[in-house]
Design an enzyme around this catalytic site. Structure first.
Site, mmCIF file in Angstrom:
data_model
loop_
_atom_site.group_PDB
_atom_site.id
_atom_site.type_symbol
_atom_site.label_atom_id
_atom_site.label_comp_id
_atom_site.label_asym_id
_atom_site.label_seq_id
_atom_site.Cartn_x
_atom_site.Cartn_y
_atom_site.Cartn_z
ATOM 1 N N PHE A 151 0.808 -1.225 0.000
ATOM 2 C CA PHE A 151 0.000 0.000 0.000
ATOM 3 C C PHE A 151 0.841 1.275 0.000
ATOM 4 C CE2 PHE A 151 0.793 -0.185 4.601
ATOM 5 C CZ PHE A 151 1.027 1.151 4.877
ATOM 6 N N CYS A 283 9.778 1.664 3.414
ATOM 7 C CA CYS A 283 10.664 0.553 3.774
ATOM 8 C C CYS A 283 12.098 1.038 3.970
ATOM 9 C CB CYS A 283 10.608 -0.534 2.712
ATOM 10 S SG CYS A 283 11.341 -0.002 1.169
HETATM 11 P P1 NAD Z 1 1.241 -6.693 3.004
HETATM 12 O O1 NAD Z 1 2.240 -7.781 3.086
HETATM 13 O O2 NAD Z 1 0.138 -6.667 3.976
HETATM 14 O O3 NAD Z 1 0.528 -6.711 1.549
HETATM 15 C C1 NAD Z 1 1.282 -6.747 0.362
HETATM 16 C C2 NAD Z 1 0.464 -7.464 -0.710
HETATM 17 O O4 NAD Z 1 0.244 -8.809 -0.304
HETATM 18 C C3 NAD Z 1 -0.892 -6.827 -0.963
HETATM 19 O O5 NAD Z 1 -1.091 -6.723 -2.355
HETATM 20 C C4 NAD Z 1 -1.877 -7.790 -0.305
HETATM 21 O O6 NAD Z 1 -3.081 -7.901 -1.036
HETATM 22 C C5 NAD Z 1 -1.139 -9.119 -0.315
HETATM 23 N N1 NAD Z 1 -1.419 -9.921 0.887
HETATM 24 C C6 NAD Z 1 -1.469 -9.474 2.170
HETATM 25 N N2 NAD Z 1 -1.734 -10.490 3.014
HETATM 26 C C7 NAD Z 1 -1.845 -11.597 2.257
HETATM 27 C C8 NAD Z 1 -2.113 -12.970 2.549
HETATM 28 N N3 NAD Z 1 -2.312 -13.403 3.794
HETATM 29 N N4 NAD Z 1 -2.173 -13.847 1.516
HETATM 30 C C9 NAD Z 1 -1.967 -13.427 0.250
HETATM 31 N N5 NAD Z 1 -1.723 -12.149 -0.080
HETATM 32 C C10 NAD Z 1 -1.654 -11.241 0.895
HETATM 33 O O7 NAD Z 1 2.065 -5.311 2.994
HETATM 34 P P2 NAD Z 1 1.483 -3.820 3.080
HETATM 35 O O8 NAD Z 1 0.978 -3.581 4.452
HETATM 36 O O9 NAD Z 1 0.601 -3.547 1.924
HETATM 37 O O10 NAD Z 1 2.830 -2.980 2.844
HETATM 38 C C11 NAD Z 1 3.702 -2.608 3.878
HETATM 39 C C12 NAD Z 1 4.872 -3.556 3.962
HETATM 40 O O11 NAD Z 1 5.575 -3.563 2.719
HETATM 41 C C13 NAD Z 1 5.905 -3.126 4.996
HETATM 42 O O12 NAD Z 1 6.330 -4.266 5.688
HETATM 43 C C14 NAD Z 1 7.034 -2.534 4.171
HETATM 44 O O13 NAD Z 1 8.306 -2.581 4.775
HETATM 45 C C15 NAD Z 1 6.977 -3.409 2.957
HETATM 46 N N6 NAD Z 1 7.615 -2.777 1.810
HETATM 47 C C16 NAD Z 1 8.843 -3.236 1.458
HETATM 48 C C17 NAD Z 1 9.529 -2.652 0.411
HETATM 49 C C18 NAD Z 1 10.886 -3.142 0.031
HETATM 50 O O14 NAD Z 1 11.431 -2.657 -0.946
HETATM 51 N N7 NAD Z 1 11.467 -4.074 0.767
HETATM 52 C C19 NAD Z 1 8.936 -1.591 -0.301
HETATM 53 C C20 NAD Z 1 7.675 -1.148 0.087
HETATM 54 C C21 NAD Z 1 7.021 -1.763 1.152
#
Ligand code: NAD
Length: 481
Positions: A151, A283
Site C-alpha cells: 500500500f 521501507c
Molecule cells: P502486506 O504484506 O500486507 O501486503 C502486500 C500485498 O500482499 C498486498 O497486495 C496484499 O493484497 C497481499 N497480501 C497481504 N496479506 C496476504 C495474505 N495473507 N495472503 C496473500 N496475499 C496477501 O504489505 P502492506 O501492508 O501492503 O505494505 C507494507 C509492507 O511492505 C511493509 O512491511 C514494508 O516494509 C513493505 N515494503 C517493502 C519494500 C521493500 O522494498 N522491501 C517496499 C515497500 C514496502
C-alpha cells in the site's frame, strides 16, 4: 451515497469483476469512503493470465525498438499527468502532495531506464570457440510475469517491474494493493493511451485470492512481490516451489549510525525527514538511531526540536509535513507498538498518540523514544509509523554487532566525516541498501533495489540491470556451418 467500484483492465478493455467480495477504500486524512475495490476471483485472474499468454508470442516477435515506443509515450503521459496522479495518490494514501509527486517522479525514472532495453538486453558472442565454431548468447523473454504491490507506494512500486518486463518482450498482470487501487487505475488509463497492444499489460484488482491464484497458475513464469516479511516469505516459498522465478521484497527495521564527528545539523535534518516522511510508512525509513561516541544528549535535543516543529494534517493541504497512516486498523497497530515500547521500559520523549488534528483521519504524530535497548520490540520489529527510537553505544563496532543481529536488513545509513568509519560501515553493514550521509538510501532506477536477510527473498533484485536478468532467459547458440 454511491461510491466508485474499480474495474479490471484485461486485453485492452476495462471489465467489471463479478466478485461479490470487495474492500472499502478510504481517504485516510478524512475517513471518507472513496471507493470499492473488487476482490477478483481466481477465475478472473486465470482469464487475465490466459489473455496475457495469448499476447506473448506477438509481443516477443515485435522488435525491441518497437516495444519501447509505447514506453516513451507512457513516460510523456506520466510527465504530463504527474500532478494529477500525485493528487489521486494523496487522496487514497494520505502522504503529502510533495511526497506523492516525488514518488511519481521516481516511478517515471523506471520507465526511462526500461527504454534502455535495446542496449541492456544485448547478449555476447565469440568466434572460434573451437575451430570453425562460433558461440553467441542472446537474452529471450520468458512469458507472463506478475507483480503484487504493497500500500505504501501506490504509483511507484508496480513501475519497478512492468516497464522492464514488457521492454524485454514479456506480458504482464499487475495486482495493486487493495487499500490503494486508484493510482493504478489512473496509471492503466495512461497505459491504454500509450498504445500497448491488447493483452500485453493487464490489471487485476483483488486481495489474497488473486495472490494465491498467481502462485497456483502454471502459465505465470515469474512473480515480483513487495510487502511485509511474512507474506514475502509465504509468496517466495510457495511460488518457487511451483518452479516460478520469484523476487519477494519484505519489511524493514532500519538502523542509522550517527557518529559524534558527523555534521550534526545536516544529519539530524536528514534523519528527521527519513523517519517522519510519508508518516514513517517507507521501507527505507530511519527507525533506530544508534548514537555513537557520547553524542546522545545533543541528538535527543536536536531531534525533539525538529519533530515538534512538524505540522500533522491532511497531506493535500499546503504546509502539512506529516499525513495520516493508511487506515484505522494500522493506526491501532502503531499505537499498540508504542504502548509495548513503554511497557518494555522505553522512555517516551515525544508522544504522538493523540495529535491535535480535527476530523476522522487516522493520524499519529511524531513519536520519539529514548533509552531503547536491543531486546525491546520497538528496536526489532517494524512499526511502519512516525516513531523513532534512540539507542546509545560506545563504538561503531558495537553498533555494527547490533545491526548484524537484527533479522531485517533492508537499509542502513551512517552519518560521519570519517572516511575510515564510512569504509568500515560500507564493508560490514548487513543491509544491502546502505547510505553514507544519506537519510533515505533509495537506489535509482538504473541500480537494483532490495534488502538482505528477512527483508528479501530471492536472488535477483528489483529494477536496474538485474531486471534484465529476471525478465529474460540467456540462451547460448553454438554454431558450425
Ligand atoms: P502486506 O504484506 O500486507 O501486503 C502486500 C500485498 O500482499 C498486498 O497486495 C496484499 O493484497 C497481499 N497480501 C497481504 N496479506 C496476504 C495474505 N495473507 N495472503 C496473500 N496475499 C496477501 O504489505 P502492506 O501492508 O501492503 O505494505 C507494507 C509492507 O511492505 C511493509 O512491511 C514494508 O516494509 C513493505 N515494503 C517493502 C519494500 C521493500 O522494498 N522491501 C517496499 C515497500 C514496502
Amino acid at each position: 451515497m454511491s461510491v466508485e467500484r474499480l474495474q479490471n483492465y484485461v486485453g485492452g478493455e476495462w471489465i467489471d469483476s463479478t466478485s461479490k467480495t470487495t474492500g472499502q477504500v478510504h481517504n485516510p486524512a478524512t475517513g471518507e469512503l472513496i471507493g470499492e475495490c473488487p476482490f477478483s476471483t481466481k477465475d478472473e485472474l486465470d482469464h487475465a493470465v490466459a489473455v496475457a499468454k495469448e499476447a506473448f508470442d506477438g509481443w516477443r516477435r515485435t522488435p525491441v525498438e518497437d516495444r519501447i515506443q509505447p514506453l516513451f509515450r507512457l513516460k510523456a503521459l506520466l510527465d504530463e499527468n504527474a500532478k494529477e496522479l500525485a493528487a489521486i495518490l494523496t487522496r487514497e494514501h494520505g502522504k503529502t502532495l510533495s511526497e506523492a509527486l516525488g514518488s511519481v517522479q521516481r516511478g517515471i525514472q523506471m520507465v526511462e531506464a526500461a527504454t534502455g532495453a535495446p542496449s541492456l538486453m544485448m547478449g555476447q558472442s565469440l568466434e572460434d570457440i573451437s575451430r570453425g565454431i562460433d558461440c553467441q548468447s542472446v537474452r529471450q523473454p520468458v512469458g507472463v510475469f506478475t507483480c503484487i504491490a504493497p500500500f505504501n507506494f501506490p504509483a511507484m512500486v508496480p513501475l519497478w517491474f512492468f516497464p522492464f518486463a514488457v521492454a524485454c518482450g514479456n506480458t504482464f498482470v499487475c495486482k495493486p494493493s487493495e487499500q490503494v487501487p486508484f493510482s493504478q487505475k489512473f496509471m492503466w488509463e495512461l497505459v491504454h493511451e500509450a498504445g500497448f497492444p491488447p493483452g500485453v499489460l493487464n490489471l487485476v484488482n483483488g486481495a489474497h485470492d488473486v495472490v494465491n491464484g498467481m502462485i497456483e497458475n502454471p502459465d505465470i513464469e515469474g512473480i515480483s512481490f513487495v510487502g511485509s516479511t511474512p507474506i514475502a516469505e509465504y509468496v517466495y516459498s510457495k511460488a518457487s516451489a511451483k518452479l516460478k522465478r520469484v523476487q519477494a521484497l519484505g519489511g524493514a527495521k532500519n538502523y542509522i549510525f550517527l557518529m559524534a564527528d558527523a555534521d550534526m545539523d545536516f544529519a539530524l535534518d536528514s534523519i528527521t525527514e527519513s523517519a517522519m516522511g510519508c508518516a514513517g510508512e517507507r521501507c527505507l525509513a530511519a527507525s533506530v538511531v544508534l548514537c555513537i561516541g557520547g553524542n546522545k544528549d545533543e541528538v535527543r535535543e536536536g531531534l525533539l526540536k525538529r519533530m515538534q516543529a512538524l505540522v500533522v494534517g491532511d497531506g493535500s493541504k499546503p504546509g502539512v509535513h506529516l499525513g495520516p497512516v493508511i487506515s484505522a486498523e494500522h493506526k491501532e497497530r502503531v499505537l499498540a507498538k508504542i504502548q509495548r515500547g513503554i511497557d518494555e521500559g522505553g522512555e517516551l520523549v515525544l508522544d504522538g498518540r493523540n495529535p491535535d488534528v480535527p476530523g476522522d483521519g487516522y493520524f499519529v504524530g511524531p513519536t520519539l523514544f529514548d533509552n531503547v535497548k536491543e531486546g525491546m520490540s520497538i528496536a526489532q520489529e517494524e512499526i511502519f509509523g512516525p516513531v523513532l527510537c534512540l539507542m546509545e553505544v560506545d563504538t561503531l563496532e558495537e553498533g555494527l554487532a547490533i545491526a548484524k543481529r537484527q533479522p531485517l536488513a533492508n537499509a542502513n545509513s551512517i552519518f560521519t566525516t570519517s572516511g575510515r568509519a564510512a569504509r568500515q560501515f560500507g564493508y560490514e553493514v548487513p543491509a544491502s541498501m546502505a547510505g553514507i550521509n544519506i537519510g533515505v538510501a533509495a537506489p535509482m532506477s538504473f541500480f537494483s533495489f532490495g534488502g538482505a536477510k528477512q527483508s528479501f527473498f530471492g536472488d535477483l533484485k528489483a529494477h536496474g540491470r538485474e531486471a534484465f536478468d529476471f525478465y529474460t532467459d540467456r540462451k547460448v547458440l553454438i554454431s558450425r556451418w
